[in-house]
Design a protein around this motif. Sequence first.
Motif, mmCIF file in Angstrom:
data_model
loop_
_atom_site.group_PDB
_atom_site.id
_atom_site.type_symbol
_atom_site.label_atom_id
_atom_site.label_comp_id
_atom_site.label_asym_id
_atom_site.label_seq_id
_atom_site.Cartn_x
_atom_site.Cartn_y
_atom_site.Cartn_z
ATOM 1 N N ARG A 5 0.863 -1.179 0.000
ATOM 2 C CA ARG A 5 0.000 0.000 0.000
ATOM 3 C C ARG A 5 0.903 1.234 0.000
ATOM 4 O O ARG A 5 1.566 1.525 0.978
ATOM 5 C CB ARG A 5 -0.910 0.001 1.226
ATOM 6 N N LEU A 6 0.901 1.941 -1.131
ATOM 7 C CA LEU A 6 1.837 3.043 -1.330
ATOM 8 C C LEU A 6 1.143 4.393 -1.187
ATOM 9 O O LEU A 6 0.090 4.627 -1.787
ATOM 10 C CB LEU A 6 2.476 2.954 -2.718
ATOM 11 N N GLY A 7 1.746 5.269 -0.410
ATOM 12 C CA GLY A 7 1.322 6.655 -0.355
ATOM 13 C C GLY A 7 2.327 7.507 -1.101
ATOM 14 O O GLY A 7 3.540 7.353 -0.916
ATOM 15 N N MET A 8 1.851 8.394 -1.950
ATOM 16 C CA MET A 8 2.737 9.226 -2.762
ATOM 17 C C MET A 8 2.708 10.656 -2.251
ATOM 18 O O MET A 8 1.637 11.259 -2.139
ATOM 19 C CB MET A 8 2.333 9.162 -4.233
ATOM 20 N N ILE A 9 3.883 11.200 -1.960
ATOM 21 C CA ILE A 9 4.004 12.570 -1.463
ATOM 22 C C ILE A 9 4.623 13.424 -2.558
ATOM 23 O O ILE A 9 5.796 13.272 -2.889
ATOM 24 C CB ILE A 9 4.873 12.628 -0.201
ATOM 25 N N GLY A 10 3.818 14.298 -3.145
ATOM 26 C CA GLY A 10 4.276 15.140 -4.242
ATOM 27 C C GLY A 10 3.744 14.656 -5.570
ATOM 28 O O GLY A 10 4.236 13.659 -6.111
ATOM 29 N N ILE A 11 2.731 15.335 -6.114
ATOM 30 C CA ILE A 11 2.147 14.957 -7.412
ATOM 31 C C ILE A 11 2.474 16.078 -8.396
ATOM 32 O O ILE A 11 1.601 16.787 -8.892
ATOM 33 C CB ILE A 11 0.616 14.733 -7.296
ATOM 34 N N GLY A 12 3.761 16.261 -8.637
ATOM 35 C CA GLY A 12 4.229 17.317 -9.524
ATOM 36 C C GLY A 12 4.888 16.742 -10.756
ATOM 37 O O GLY A 12 4.441 15.732 -11.307
ATOM 38 N N ASN A 13 5.982 17.368 -11.177
ATOM 39 C CA ASN A 13 6.633 16.954 -12.419
ATOM 40 C C ASN A 13 7.223 15.558 -12.351
ATOM 41 O O ASN A 13 7.423 14.916 -13.377
ATOM 42 C CB ASN A 13 7.729 17.954 -12.785
ATOM 43 N N GLY A 20 1.132 7.714 -13.128
ATOM 44 C CA GLY A 20 0.604 7.148 -14.365
ATOM 45 C C GLY A 20 1.150 5.769 -14.672
ATOM 46 O O GLY A 20 0.424 4.901 -15.157
ATOM 47 N N TYR A 21 2.439 5.541 -14.389
ATOM 48 C CA TYR A 21 3.016 4.216 -14.625
ATOM 49 C C TYR A 21 2.301 3.157 -13.787
ATOM 50 O O TYR A 21 2.104 2.021 -14.233
ATOM 51 C CB TYR A 21 4.508 4.197 -14.279
ATOM 52 N N ILE A 22 1.916 3.543 -12.576
ATOM 53 C CA ILE A 22 1.270 2.586 -11.678
ATOM 54 C C ILE A 22 -0.204 2.407 -12.018
ATOM 55 O O ILE A 22 -0.677 1.271 -12.178
ATOM 56 C CB ILE A 22 1.418 3.037 -10.210
ATOM 57 N N LEU A 23 -0.934 3.514 -12.144
ATOM 58 C CA LEU A 23 -2.388 3.428 -12.282
ATOM 59 C C LEU A 23 -2.869 3.295 -13.727
ATOM 60 O O LEU A 23 -3.781 2.520 -14.002
ATOM 61 C CB LEU A 23 -3.043 4.657 -11.643
ATOM 62 N N ILE A 31 1.954 -3.127 -6.389
ATOM 63 C CA ILE A 31 1.804 -1.851 -5.693
ATOM 64 C C ILE A 31 0.383 -1.328 -5.869
ATOM 65 O O ILE A 31 -0.139 -1.261 -6.983
ATOM 66 C CB ILE A 31 2.808 -0.815 -6.220
ATOM 67 N N GLU A 32 -0.231 -0.961 -4.762
ATOM 68 C CA GLU A 32 -1.550 -0.341 -4.765
ATOM 69 C C GLU A 32 -1.416 1.063 -4.190
ATOM 70 O O GLU A 32 -0.950 1.240 -3.061
ATOM 71 C CB GLU A 32 -2.520 -1.161 -3.918
ATOM 72 N N VAL A 33 -1.790 2.072 -4.960
ATOM 73 C CA VAL A 33 -1.732 3.446 -4.469
ATOM 74 C C VAL A 33 -2.965 3.691 -3.606
ATOM 75 O O VAL A 33 -4.093 3.697 -4.095
ATOM 76 C CB VAL A 33 -1.672 4.463 -5.624
ATOM 77 N N THR A 34 -2.749 3.875 -2.318
ATOM 78 C CA THR A 34 -3.865 4.036 -1.377
ATOM 79 C C THR A 34 -3.994 5.462 -0.860
ATOM 80 O O THR A 34 -5.009 5.795 -0.235
ATOM 81 C CB THR A 34 -3.708 3.085 -0.184
ATOM 82 N N ALA A 35 -2.987 6.315 -1.098
ATOM 83 C CA ALA A 35 -3.063 7.688 -0.614
ATOM 84 C C ALA A 35 -2.163 8.598 -1.432
ATOM 85 O O ALA A 35 -1.089 8.181 -1.896
ATOM 86 C CB ALA A 35 -2.664 7.759 0.864
ATOM 87 N N LEU A 36 -2.604 9.826 -1.612
ATOM 88 C CA LEU A 36 -1.824 10.858 -2.288
ATOM 89 C C LEU A 36 -1.734 12.068 -1.371
ATOM 90 O O LEU A 36 -2.702 12.405 -0.674
ATOM 91 C CB LEU A 36 -2.470 11.272 -3.609
ATOM 92 N N CYS A 37 -0.587 12.750 -1.420
ATOM 93 C CA CYS A 37 -0.397 13.947 -0.616
ATOM 94 C C CYS A 37 0.286 15.026 -1.441
ATOM 95 O O CYS A 37 1.265 14.753 -2.148
ATOM 96 C CB CYS A 37 0.436 13.629 0.627
ATOM 97 N N ASP A 38 -0.245 16.233 -1.364
ATOM 98 C CA ASP A 38 0.382 17.377 -2.009
ATOM 99 C C ASP A 38 -0.101 18.635 -1.300
ATOM 100 O O ASP A 38 -1.274 18.715 -0.910
ATOM 101 C CB ASP A 38 0.026 17.439 -3.499
ATOM 102 N N VAL A 39 0.784 19.604 -1.127
ATOM 103 C CA VAL A 39 0.374 20.853 -0.485
ATOM 104 C C VAL A 39 -0.507 21.679 -1.413
ATOM 105 O O VAL A 39 -1.230 22.570 -0.963
ATOM 106 C CB VAL A 39 1.598 21.682 -0.049
ATOM 107 N N ASN A 40 -0.451 21.379 -2.697
ATOM 108 C CA ASN A 40 -1.275 22.064 -3.691
ATOM 109 C C ASN A 40 -2.553 21.249 -3.910
ATOM 110 O O ASN A 40 -2.534 20.196 -4.553
ATOM 111 C CB ASN A 40 -0.487 22.208 -5.000
ATOM 112 N N GLU A 41 -3.663 21.722 -3.363
ATOM 113 C CA GLU A 41 -4.916 20.979 -3.463
ATOM 114 C C GLU A 41 -5.372 20.796 -4.905
ATOM 115 O O GLU A 41 -6.104 19.842 -5.210
ATOM 116 C CB GLU A 41 -6.006 21.687 -2.649
ATOM 117 N N LYS A 42 -4.936 21.669 -5.793
ATOM 118 C CA LYS A 42 -5.308 21.525 -7.202
ATOM 119 C C LYS A 42 -4.733 20.244 -7.796
ATOM 120 O O LYS A 42 -5.336 19.645 -8.682
ATOM 121 C CB LYS A 42 -4.842 22.741 -8.003
ATOM 122 N N ARG A 43 -3.545 19.829 -7.302
ATOM 123 C CA ARG A 43 -2.956 18.591 -7.800
ATOM 124 C C ARG A 43 -3.767 17.391 -7.339
ATOM 125 O O ARG A 43 -3.910 16.400 -8.064
ATOM 126 C CB ARG A 43 -1.505 18.464 -7.314
#
Length: 386
Positions: A5-13, A20-23, A31-43
């Motif tokens: 269960r992978l959490g990704m911190i930073g959905i930028g460049n 995209g490679y994962i999903l 690998i299962e993406v279970t959480a995303l984190c970014d300070v930019n809510e638009k991301r």
Amino acid sequence: MAKIRLGMIGIGNMGTPVLGYILKDKQCPEIEVTALCDVNEKRLEWAKGAYPNENFAVFTDAEEMMKSGLVDAVYIAVPHYDHPVLAMKAFSYGLHVILEKPAGVYTKAVREMNEAAKKAGVKFGIMFQSRTNAGYQEAKRLLESGEMGQLRGVTWQITTWYRTQAYYDSGSWRATWAGEGGGVLLNQCPHNLDVLQWICGMPVSISATCSVAQWHDVEIEDDVIATMKFANGAQGAFITSTGIHPGSNRLEIATDLGTIVIEGNGTKLTVNRLSKNLATMAADDTARPLVTTINYDFPKANLMGHSIVLNAFAGAILRGTPMIANGEEGINSLTLSNAMYLSDWTGQRITLPMDEDLFLEELNKRRATSKLKVVEAVYADASRIF
């Protein structure tokens, strides 16, 4: 545990294509993406819109995600200074970590991160996907096996890192000492510096000239020439720039028994084998050794290098199999870039191991006068601006 269960911190460049490679491309079946984190809510809104059928939680605070109980491991792709900070926070929660390059900005912080990883007893990897390229792997095998003799010299001209001014203006942290911590050496070249030391070993001294704002309106270096000396007396040169187009990417390794030339980011390999060992030729032998040339064109891999690294990371967690690059190894390429900066700043050849306190002192001088830009970064799913 069947999947990580992978959490990704930073959905930028960086995080955007890896997601995209994962999903989208389904290249990481364990690998299962279970959480995303970014300070930019638009991301985060973009991610939910791009992958409406995926069931992942979203966070704007990395620690909240870490302690949510939703993840076994985290992938970190944020501005460079935060790499060791977030990795050590993840270790404190018993989470495995896969870290984007570079390991950090200065080796003193990375050394602390490496010690924390060992104490935590978790898996720690770094995204050095260039190690998966077949040409580099074969060059490493040739040197490690001894069949090419010892190293006599190495030259790497890597000037295919061209970047526009718009690239540097795409984020407030980019191209600043306070936000990014460096330029072409720290952002683009960690892969090249890692491969260089992975194949040839670490040099014992470095001298460099780093040109600041040579081709762009930036605070940091965008053009570098460095020389290295290895323990056996072999010398090396490293040349890079983000101001040259189309540029070239050529790694040439000279040995007792010939040369190894790698082009095309590891897809093309030429081995020039000598009929005699230069180190053992008789003193009265006036004839040059004959040369046999073998060319290799390696097919494009089925998976992206990032996915290969992620799959090995998952395997290390699930089955204890080797990773492509242990996270602790990230300090090696950073040592090379730190030494190049310090050489330029002091005007001296730097002997390794270098004075880490002096480097941080000099870096902090530049951070103190650094100015972050006021911009809003915009990313797209097709982004490949690494």
